[in-house]
Write a protein that holds these residues in place. Structure first.
Motif, PDB file in Angstrom:
ATOM      1  N   SER A   1       1.160   3.941  -3.378  1.00  0.00           N
ATOM      2  CA  SER A   1       0.813   5.364  -3.306  1.00  0.00           C
ATOM      3  C   SER A   1       1.980   6.269  -3.692  1.00  0.00           C
ATOM      4  O   SER A   1       1.780   7.452  -3.918  1.00  0.00           O
ATOM      5  CB  SER A   1       0.326   5.718  -1.903  1.00  0.00           C
ATOM      6  OG  SER A   1       1.387   5.548  -0.977  1.00  0.00           O
TER       7      SER A   1
ATOM      8  N   ALA B   1       0.826  -1.212   0.000  1.00  0.00           N
ATOM      9  CA  ALA B   1       0.000   0.000   0.000  1.00  0.00           C
ATOM     10  C   ALA B   1       0.858   1.259   0.000  1.00  0.00           C
ATOM     11  O   ALA B   1       0.546   2.232  -0.711  1.00  0.00           O
ATOM     12  CB  ALA B   1      -0.921  -0.007   1.212  1.00  0.00           C
TER      13      ALA B   1
ATOM     14  N   SER C   1       5.918   6.782  -5.897  1.00  0.00           N
ATOM     15  CA  SER C   1       6.342   6.841  -7.295  1.00  0.00           C
ATOM     16  C   SER C   1       7.162   5.615  -7.698  1.00  0.00           C
ATOM     17  O   SER C   1       7.992   5.683  -8.588  1.00  0.00           O
ATOM     18  CB  SER C   1       7.166   8.103  -7.525  1.00  0.00           C
ATOM     19  OG  SER C   1       8.342   8.048  -6.735  1.00  0.00           O
TER      20      SER C   1
END
Length: 97
Positions: A46, A42, A48
């Motif tokens: 989120s 997770a 890069s």
């Protein structure tokens, strides 16, 4: 040494207790590694990071969750090997990061 001989000798003959401990250890370790893998997936999803990184963490978490289920059913040898594989897959995802 108070004279009782049984107080100093540990009981190594209880194989049912050893099996129960192995099942709990495999199940809890698998659950902890699966939660860590889901959290890492997770966090990386989120950010890069390339798409391969969270996928590797998620796949490793799924393998560890499967190991947790197998461990709770008494298949501790297979569960421990799956825990090793799941951790290696998550480490591979870490190398791609």
């Amino acid at each position: 040494m108070d004279g009782r001989g049984d107080s100093e000798v540990p009981d190594f003959g209880d194989s049912a207790l050893d099996a129960r401990r192995a099942r709990w250890t495999a199940a809890l370790t698998g659950a902890v590694l699966a939660l860590a893998g889901v959290a890492a997936a997770a966090l990386r999803a989120s950010g890069s990071a390339p798409a391969l990184v969270p996928a590797a963490y998620a796949l490793g978490a799924a393998v560890c969750a499967l190991a947790s289920v197998l461990g709770s059913r008494g298949r501790t040898r297979r569960a421990l090997w799956l825990l090793v594989v799941g951790a290696m897959v998550m480490a591979l995802g870490d190398q791609f990061d």
